[in-house]
Design an enzyme around this catalytic site. Structure first.
Site, mmCIF file in Angstrom:
data_model
loop_
_atom_site.group_PDB
_atom_site.id
_atom_site.type_symbol
_atom_site.label_atom_id
_atom_site.label_comp_id
_atom_site.label_asym_id
_atom_site.label_seq_id
_atom_site.Cartn_x
_atom_site.Cartn_y
_atom_site.Cartn_z
ATOM 1 N N ASP A 1 11.956 58.316 37.516
ATOM 2 C CA ASP A 1 13.398 58.295 37.281
ATOM 3 C C ASP A 1 13.706 59.363 36.237
ATOM 4 O OD1 ASP A 1 15.677 56.040 38.024
ATOM 5 O OD2 ASP A 1 16.147 57.122 36.177
ATOM 6 N N GLY B 1 14.146 57.714 41.561
ATOM 7 C CA GLY B 1 15.340 56.918 41.249
ATOM 8 C C GLY B 1 14.957 55.447 41.140
ATOM 9 N N LYS C 1 26.675 62.021 52.000
ATOM 10 C CA LYS C 1 25.793 61.241 52.876
ATOM 11 C C LYS C 1 25.832 61.793 54.306
ATOM 12 C CE LYS C 1 23.888 58.273 50.085
ATOM 13 N NZ LYS C 1 22.481 58.481 49.721
ATOM 14 N N TYR D 1 31.075 60.961 47.932
ATOM 15 C CA TYR D 1 29.838 60.258 48.272
ATOM 16 C C TYR D 1 29.617 60.278 49.792
ATOM 17 C CZ TYR D 1 26.674 56.197 48.570
ATOM 18 O OH TYR D 1 25.633 55.347 48.826
ATOM 19 N N GLY E 1 17.133 52.347 39.644
ATOM 20 C CA GLY E 1 18.398 51.919 40.252
ATOM 21 C C GLY E 1 18.312 50.561 40.919
ATOM 22 N N GLN E 2 19.425 50.174 41.531
ATOM 23 C CA GLN E 2 19.519 48.838 42.136
ATOM 24 C C GLN E 2 18.447 48.629 43.205
ATOM 25 O OE1 GLN E 2 22.872 48.083 44.694
ATOM 26 N NE2 GLN E 2 22.732 45.873 44.480
HETATM 27 N N1 SER Z 1 27.294 50.344 48.165
HETATM 28 C C1 SER Z 1 27.653 51.720 48.147
HETATM 29 C C2 SER Z 1 28.863 51.953 47.344
HETATM 30 O O1 SER Z 1 29.645 51.039 47.216
HETATM 31 C C3 SER Z 1 27.875 52.205 49.533
HETATM 32 O O2 SER Z 1 26.775 52.872 49.999
HETATM 33 O O3 SER Z 1 29.072 53.026 46.888
#
Ligand code: SER
Length: 315
Positions: free
Chosen positions: A35, A9, A146, A142, A12-13
Site C-alpha cells: 500500500d 492497495g 473504470k 470514477y 483498503g476495504q
Molecule cells: N462502491 C463504489 C462506489 O460507491 C462503486 O464501485 O464508489
C-alpha cells in the site's frame, strides 16, 4: 524460488479482507501486501508488507522480482465520491496505475485481477436488470476511469496475451473493514450507527435502489474468477457480478427486525446524483454461465451476519 501473490492497495476495504482470505488459503508468507501507506491495524504483523506507490512502476517491479510474483490483485483506486472532488488525482491513480501494472504483466507474465464497477454505466443505461453489454456512458470521473480501464484490459489481453480478469463490483458491504469515498458506503455505515445510536441519517433518498454484495461473496467471486481455467474467461473487459439490490429504506427495515426502535432519516447530498446514474439491478448471467459464479447472501442473511459479527468481532 517460491511463487507469491501481490495485493496492491491492501489497506483498503477489499484489500484488507482479501489479504486475510488469500493468506488463509495459501499461507501468510505467500501473500505480499502493499500500500502507499504503512499497514493498517488489521494487517499489521499478519505477514509480509511493503510500502510502495502503485505509480512507482520500478518500485513495484522490484517488489515483484524479489518475491517471484505470479498473481497480482490491483486494488489501489479512488472511489466515486472522492474522485469527483479530486478529478485529476483520481484519473492519474486509477488510469496510470492500471496501465503501469498492465505493462508489467505484459513483461512478467503474471495473472492480473483488476476491479471494475457498476459505475461504468450511466444515465442513458437501462437501469433495471442492466445487461452485460449495453449503453455505457458514465458521467463520473470514477466511472469514466473504470470504463477506460475495461477497454485497456481487453486490449492488453487481445494484443499482448495478458491474462487479466475483472469484475464489475456492486456496492460492497463487510464488517472487517471500512469503505472510503464511495457512493454505496452508507450500507456499511448504517450498521455501525444502528448499533451505536439506534439511528442513521442516510445521504441517499429512501427509494434509491442499488446493487450490493456482502464481502464473503465478493471475495469468493474475486478468487473464483482468478482460479477459473483461462478458457472459461470469455469476457476480458469485465463481468457483471450481482447478489442483491435494496434501498436505504429496505435495509433500515431489515436492521429494525434485529434492533427494535432503529430509525433512519434521509438527507441526500451530492452522492445522490451519482447513485441516480447507476443501475438499480444488473444481470450477471454471463459470469454464472462462464465460470460458475453463485452468490450466497441476500439482504436478510447479510444483515444477520453483519450484526452478529459487529457485536462479537472475532476474526
Ligand atoms: N462502491 C463504489 C462506489 O460507491 C462503486 O464501485 O464508489
Amino acid at each position: 524460488m517460491k511463487e507469491s501473490i501481490l495485493v496492491i492497495g491492501a489497506n483498503g476495504q477489499i484489500g484488507t479482507e482479501l489479504v486475510e482470505e488469500l493468506r488463509h488459503r495459501h499461507g501468510e508468507s505467500t501473500v505480499i501486501a502493499t500500500d502507499i501507506k504503512p499497514a493498517n491495524a488489521a494487517l499489521e504483523g499478519t505477514g509480509p508488507f511493503e510500502q510502495v506507490d502503485v505509480l512507482d512502476t520500478s518500485g513495484l517491479h522490484e517488489v515483484m522480482r524479489r518475491n517471484n510474483v505470479k498473481q497480482v490483485y490491483l486494488l489501489a483506486a479512488l472511489l466515486s465520491a472522492t474522485a469527483e472532488q479530486k478529478v485529476k488525482t483520481a484519473w492519474r491513480l486509477n488510469m496510470e496505475g492500471l496501465l503501469g501494472v498492465l505493462d508489467l504483466a505484459r513483461e512478467q507474465s503474471f495473472k492480473l485481477f483488476w476491479p471494475s464497477s457498476i459505475a461504468v454505466f450511466g444515465p442513458t443505461t437501462p437501469r433495471d436488470n442492466t445487461p452485460q453489454y449495453t449503453i455505457t456512458e458514465p458521467n463520473t470521473v470514477y466511472g469514466i476511469s473504470k470504463l477506460a480501464g475495461e477497454r485497456w484490459c481487453e486490449y492488453y489481453h487481445q494484443k499482448f496475451g495478458v491474462d487479466v480478469r475483472s469484475l464489475r463490483y456492486p456496492g460492497l458491504i463487510g464488517w472487517k473493514s471500512e469503505p472510503g469515498g464511495g457512493t454505496t458506503d452508507y450500507a456499511v455505515h448504517i450498521f455501525h450507527e444502528a448499533l451505536r445510536s439506534k439511528k442513521y441519517e442516510a445521504f441517499l433518498s429512501e427509494d434509491t435502489m442499488l446493487p450490493m454484495m456482502y464481502m464473503p461473496d465478493a471475495l469468493r467471486a474475486t478468487i473464483g474468477i482468478m482460479d477459473a481455467a483461462a478458457d472459461h474467461i470469455k469476457i476480458r473487459s469485465s463481468y457483471n457480478v450481482a447478489a442483491m439490490s435494496f434501498t436505504p429504506k429496505d435495509i433500515a427495515l431489515e436492521i429494525e427486525k434485529h434492533i427494535p426502535g432503529f430509525s433512519i432519516s434521509y438527507k441526500p447530498d451530492s452522492r445522490q446524483q451519482i447513485a441516480d446514474s447507476w443501475p438499480r439491478s444488473f444481470d450477471d448471467a454471463a459470469a454464472r454461465k462462464d465460470w460458475g459464479w453463485r452468490h450466497e447472501f441476500d439482504l436478510a442473511k447479510m444483515t444477520d451476519d453483519m450484526l452478529v459479527h459487529l457485536q462479537h468481532p472475532v476474526m
